[in-house]
Design a protein around this motif. Structure first.
Motif, PDB file in Angstrom:
ATOM      1  N   ALA A  88       9.396  10.370  -4.778  1.00  0.00           N
ATOM      2  CA  ALA A  88       8.001  10.572  -4.364  1.00  0.00           C
ATOM      3  C   ALA A  88       7.882  10.844  -2.870  1.00  0.00           C
ATOM      4  N   SER A  89       8.762  10.291  -2.054  1.00  0.00           N
ATOM      5  CA  SER A  89       8.660  10.463  -0.600  1.00  0.00           C
ATOM      6  C   SER A  89       8.799  11.914  -0.180  1.00  0.00           C
ATOM      7  N   ARG A  90       9.535  12.681  -0.942  1.00  0.00           N
ATOM      8  CA  ARG A  90       9.734  14.092  -0.596  1.00  0.00           C
ATOM      9  C   ARG A  90       8.434  14.880  -0.684  1.00  0.00           C
ATOM     10  N   PHE A  91       7.492  14.445  -1.508  1.00  0.00           N
ATOM     11  CA  PHE A  91       6.230  15.171  -1.694  1.00  0.00           C
ATOM     12  C   PHE A  91       5.061  14.505  -0.982  1.00  0.00           C
ATOM     13  N   SER A  92       5.306  13.417  -0.296  1.00  0.00           N
ATOM     14  CA  SER A  92       4.228  12.675   0.352  1.00  0.00           C
ATOM     15  C   SER A  92       4.000  13.168   1.768  1.00  0.00           C
ATOM     16  N   ASP A 138       0.822  -1.210   0.000  1.00  0.00           N
ATOM     17  CA  ASP A 138       0.000   0.000   0.000  1.00  0.00           C
ATOM     18  C   ASP A 138       0.858   1.263   0.000  1.00  0.00           C
ATOM     19  N   LEU A 139       2.042   1.217   0.655  1.00  0.00           N
ATOM     20  CA  LEU A 139       2.930   2.379   0.627  1.00  0.00           C
ATOM     21  C   LEU A 139       3.515   2.576  -0.765  1.00  0.00           C
ATOM     22  N   VAL A 140       3.873   1.481  -1.427  1.00  0.00           N
ATOM     23  CA  VAL A 140       4.386   1.592  -2.790  1.00  0.00           C
ATOM     24  C   VAL A 140       3.323   2.181  -3.714  1.00  0.00           C
ATOM     25  N   THR A 141       2.088   1.710  -3.595  1.00  0.00           N
ATOM     26  CA  THR A 141       1.005   2.236  -4.428  1.00  0.00           C
ATOM     27  C   THR A 141       0.794   3.724  -4.188  1.00  0.00           C
ATOM     28  N   HIS A 142       0.829   4.119  -2.909  1.00  0.00           N
ATOM     29  CA  HIS A 142       0.639   5.538  -2.582  1.00  0.00           C
ATOM     30  C   HIS A 142       1.772   6.400  -3.151  1.00  0.00           C
ATOM     31  N   LEU A 143       3.023   5.975  -2.977  1.00  0.00           N
ATOM     32  CA  LEU A 143       4.152   6.779  -3.435  1.00  0.00           C
ATOM     33  C   LEU A 143       4.215   6.854  -4.956  1.00  0.00           C
ATOM     34  N   ILE A 144       3.847   5.788  -5.637  1.00  0.00           N
ATOM     35  CA  ILE A 144       3.847   5.834  -7.099  1.00  0.00           C
ATOM     36  C   ILE A 144       2.784   6.818  -7.596  1.00  0.00           C
ATOM     37  N   SER A 145       1.633   6.850  -6.935  1.00  0.00           N
ATOM     38  CA  SER A 145       0.602   7.828  -7.309  1.00  0.00           C
ATOM     39  C   SER A 145       1.100   9.253  -7.089  1.00  0.00           C
ATOM     40  N   VAL A 146       1.802   9.470  -5.988  1.00  0.00           N
ATOM     41  CA  VAL A 146       2.372  10.796  -5.722  1.00  0.00           C
ATOM     42  C   VAL A 146       3.410  11.156  -6.784  1.00  0.00           C
ATOM     43  N   TYR A 147       4.201  10.177  -7.175  1.00  0.00           N
ATOM     44  CA  TYR A 147       5.257  10.427  -8.173  1.00  0.00           C
ATOM     45  C   TYR A 147       4.653  10.889  -9.498  1.00  0.00           C
ATOM     46  N   PHE A 148       3.639  10.213  -9.959  1.00  0.00           N
ATOM     47  CA  PHE A 148       3.054  10.578 -11.245  1.00  0.00           C
ATOM     48  C   PHE A 148       2.170  11.813 -11.138  1.00  0.00           C
ATOM     49  N   ASP A 156       2.516  11.060   3.931  1.00  0.00           N
ATOM     50  CA  ASP A 156       2.379   9.831   4.694  1.00  0.00           C
ATOM     51  C   ASP A 156       3.377   9.829   5.861  1.00  0.00           C
ATOM     52  N   PRO A 157       2.933   9.573   7.085  1.00  0.00           N
ATOM     53  CA  PRO A 157       3.864   9.594   8.235  1.00  0.00           C
ATOM     54  C   PRO A 157       4.933   8.518   8.176  1.00  0.00           C
ATOM     55  N   ARG A 158       4.740   7.473   7.371  1.00  0.00           N
ATOM     56  CA  ARG A 158       5.736   6.411   7.291  1.00  0.00           C
ATOM     57  C   ARG A 158       7.010   6.867   6.574  1.00  0.00           C
ATOM     58  N   VAL A 159       6.917   7.893   5.746  1.00  0.00           N
ATOM     59  CA  VAL A 159       8.094   8.399   5.046  1.00  0.00           C
ATOM     60  C   VAL A 159       8.401   9.844   5.413  1.00  0.00           C
ATOM     61  N   HIS A 160       7.618  10.421   6.316  1.00  0.00           N
ATOM     62  CA  HIS A 160       7.819  11.823   6.670  1.00  0.00           C
ATOM     63  C   HIS A 160       9.075  11.977   7.520  1.00  0.00           C
ATOM     64  N   ARG A 161       9.865  13.006   7.212  1.00  0.00           N
ATOM     65  CA  ARG A 161      11.060  13.332   7.972  1.00  0.00           C
ATOM     66  C   ARG A 161      11.213  14.837   8.050  1.00  0.00           C
ATOM     67  N   GLU A 162      11.905  15.269   9.073  1.00  0.00           N
ATOM     68  CA  GLU A 162      12.208  16.685   9.226  1.00  0.00           C
ATOM     69  C   GLU A 162      13.719  16.872   9.231  1.00  0.00           C
ATOM     70  N   PRO A 163      14.243  17.791   8.445  1.00  0.00           N
ATOM     71  CA  PRO A 163      13.540  18.637   7.479  1.00  0.00           C
ATOM     72  C   PRO A 163      12.951  17.840   6.319  1.00  0.00           C
ATOM     73  N   ARG A 164      12.014  18.454   5.634  1.00  0.00           N
ATOM     74  CA  ARG A 164      11.194  17.747   4.668  1.00  0.00           C
ATOM     75  C   ARG A 164      12.009  17.200   3.495  1.00  0.00           C
ATOM     76  N   TYR A 165      13.082  17.897   3.110  1.00  0.00           N
ATOM     77  CA  TYR A 165      13.828  17.462   1.927  1.00  0.00           C
ATOM     78  C   TYR A 165      14.603  16.166   2.177  1.00  0.00           C
ATOM     79  N   LEU A 166      14.682  15.699   3.445  1.00  0.00           N
ATOM     80  CA  LEU A 166      15.361  14.435   3.741  1.00  0.00           C
ATOM     81  C   LEU A 166      14.428  13.233   3.621  1.00  0.00           C
ATOM     82  N   ALA A 167      13.138  13.462   3.397  1.00  0.00           N
ATOM     83  CA  ALA A 167      12.225  12.335   3.207  1.00  0.00           C
ATOM     84  C   ALA A 167      12.621  11.544   1.964  1.00  0.00           C
ATOM     85  N   GLY A 168      12.712  10.251   2.106  1.00  0.00           N
ATOM     86  CA  GLY A 168      13.138   9.395   1.007  1.00  0.00           C
ATOM     87  C   GLY A 168      14.622   9.157   0.938  1.00  0.00           C
TER      88      GLY A 168
END
Length: 584
Positions: A199-203, A152-162, A205-217
């Motif tokens: 995609a994680s940088r724009f998501s 489900d995380l892969v599906t969500h991130l791929i949707s965000v990517y496109f 989702d708390p599973r990939v969220h990091r602070e600062p935001r540009y470190l997500a992914g």
């Protein structure tokens, strides 16, 4: 007895692996010291036995054949054909030649079948491509991706990517086929991980969220660069080229943005290794490496995406690109009207045309010699071509102030793509004219001797072109305030930064407490706000905003005024994205 000293390599292992110059400092070189990695110098291995030269090998073969009384294969084939024409049976010792003839016939038949299949893949569409890929997966296990990421995380991130990667989507054709493969993890592991990193940088989702935001992914990015990078570089394919493009896009958003251009350079080299720049050259057949991807059209679009990133890298770093426009023989994407999506009227084709202009500007300005900043006929011709191209853009590619807000709400991806085209065009105008506007003639006699008595007028015209382009870009940024910055391409901030520095130079060149000075300060503030919004997702854009803010404060504190000898270079020592990326 005293043991012999162990000879060590002149370059450390990390520098040799990265293929960069090593200063050889021990115990740790400067590159490893900056990156805080362990510096190791491997011992020099034993000398290999020298290979036989080509001449020695030819002589040895000739002597062997003369001793055995056996001639060359071509001579044997000719002699055997003469025997057959004369009605005589060939000798038993010549039967291997007939076997070779049969093998050559079979190989020719297989090559012809492969050529026919390649043409069918290039013209057969998605169904034919899908069948070829299923056959390919029977021989190469491309679904063995141990990503340890939930479905489900892969599906969500791929949707965000496109959703937010409108520029990168150009290289993934057919889009639905790539989306389905990525969501089902039916691609190579590095390709999937690099896509998830972007995609994680724009998501949210708390599973990939990091602070600062540009470190997500960054975890996905690190798994590719530290664990699977050799898998990407060892095999030239469209998929691995897209992987390098994803790594470049993610790395540009990190604090040290110039590292991202290394990946775009590797992707460009991989494209040239596969000869994708000659995909539509006259008399050329599609390469066999294109069989691993979704066909020839996918290879074309992947090449244009790679070229766009390389053009932006050369544009931002100030270095000449490794490829020229004359070397490219590839059809532009979306040439057929029926292939256009309803919400993308030839946008990608205009982005490709813009990339070509950026490459020409970078090649013209890439020479470090002072003569490269002179007012040459190539400079005037390129300016005229750029202006003609921008004026020829259709109405559907224009940004209208009256319906900008409605267009953003209706189709933000299309509006962001048009912003990319127009803002990077104006940034290219600034990059073309800025070296001439900042050029200071150190020898007036040289100018008179060379017939350039009107250099002052040319320089004033170049400064006016820079200011006009910067003001136009400021108006576009004001119209796009309500646009989600995630729709912007990662390199959008470079164009915003260049125009902002032009306004900083205008502030320095105008008298205090004047309306012109206040107008320039308001323009600078608009660019700083845009860079601050982009800095949430891309760290380097925040550094750009901080740099412009510091220079504006220094000018206001010093009370600088205009002078007849002032230039943008004197007012702003760090002009443009060129010097910023070199300084890191």
């Amino acid at each position: 007895m005293t043991e012999r000293a162990v000879r060590l390599m002149l370059s450390c292992d990390n520098c040799r692996k990265k293929k960069i110059r090593c200063d050889g400092t021990k115990p740790s070189c400067s590159s490893c010291t900056r990156s805080t990695t362990q510096c190791v110098y491997s011992p020099v291995g034993p000398r290999k036995k020298p290979r036989r030269s080509v001449a020695d090998t030819a002589k040895r073969r000739a002597s062997t054949e003369s001793e055995d009384g056996v001639a060359s294969v071509s001579h044997m084939m000719h002699r055997e054909s003469q025997l057959l024409d004369a009605g005589q049976a060939p000798a038993p010792m010549q039967s291997p030649v007939m076997e070779m003839l049969r093998l050559q016939t079979q190989i020719s038949t297989l090559v012809e079948q492969l050529r026919t299949l390649t043409i069918r893949v290039a013209e057969g569409g998605v169904d034919c491509v899908d069948r070829v890929d299923r056959l390919h997966e029977q021989h190469i296990d491309r679904t063995n991706t141990n990503t340890d990421v939930s479905r489900d995380l892969v599906t969500h991130l791929i949707s965000v990517y496109f959703e937010y990667g409108h520029a990168m989507e150009t290289g993934m054709h057919p889009t639905e086929l790539y989306r389905d493969r990525l969501q089902r993890a039916q691609v190579s592991e590095p390709f999937l991980l690099s896509t998830l990193a972007v995609a994680s940088r724009f998501s949210d989702d708390p599973r990939v969220h990091r602070e600062p935001r540009y470190l997500a992914g960054y975890d996905f990015f690190e798994r590719v660069t530290k664990g699977r990078m050799m898998d990407v570089l060892e095999r030239d394919s469209v998929e691995n080229m897209l992987t390098l493009n994803n790594l470049a896009v993610f790395a540009v958003g990190l604090p040290v943005a110039n590292r991202g251009w290394y990946f775009s350079g590797l992707a460009m080299r991989m494209a040239t290794q596969m000869s994708l720049q000659k995909a539509d050259a006259p008399g050329r057949m599609p390469a066999a490496s294109m069989m691993s991807g979704p066909g020839l059209e996918s290879a074309r679009r992947a090449f244009w995406t790679t070229l766009l990133l390389e053009a932006l890298a050369s544009f931002a770093s100030g270095e000449p690109p490794p490829i020229t426009i004359q070397d490219i023989h590839v059809a532009e994407p979306f040439d057929a009207p029926e292939s256009l999506a309803p919400h993308e009227p030839n946008v990608c084709a205009y982005i490709v045309q813009l990339a070509k202009l950026l490459i020409r500007v970078a090649r013209l300005n890439g020479n470090r010699h002072p003569e490269s900043a002179q007012f040459s006929p190539q400079y005037a011709s390129l300016h005229a071509e750029m202006v003609a191209w921008h004026c020829a853009l259709p109405d559907r590619m224009q940004v209208h102030a009256s319906d900008a807000r409605d267009e953003i709400a209706r189709d933000p991806r299309l509006f962001a793509a048009k912003m990319f085209v127009h803002c990077h065009y104006h940034a290219a105008i600034i990059a073309l004219h800025q070296p001439r506007a900042d050029l200071v003639r150190v020898d007036s006699a040289h100018s008179e001797a060379s017939g350039r008595a009107n250099d002052r007028e040319w320089r004033q015209l170049a400064q006016q072109q820079c200011l006009t382009a910067a003001c136009t870009m400021t108006e576009l940024l004001a119209l796009a305030r309500t646009l989600d910055v995630r729709y912007h391409v990662v390199t959008f901030g470079f164009a915003v930064f260049m125009a902002g520095v032009v306004h900083v130079g205008a502030v320095a060149c105008t008298p205090c407490n004047s309306n012109e000075r206040q107008f320039s300060i308001n323009c600078v503030s608009e660019h700083i706000k845009c860079l601050d919004r982009l800095g949430k997702y891309f760290a380097f854009h925040f550094i750009m905003a901080k740099h412009i803010r510091a220079q504006l404060q220094a000018i206001e504190a010093g009370g600088q005024k205009a002078s007849s000898a002032s230039s943008l270079a004197n007012m702003t020592p760090q002009f443009g994205a060129f010097s910023m990326t070199r300084r890191g």
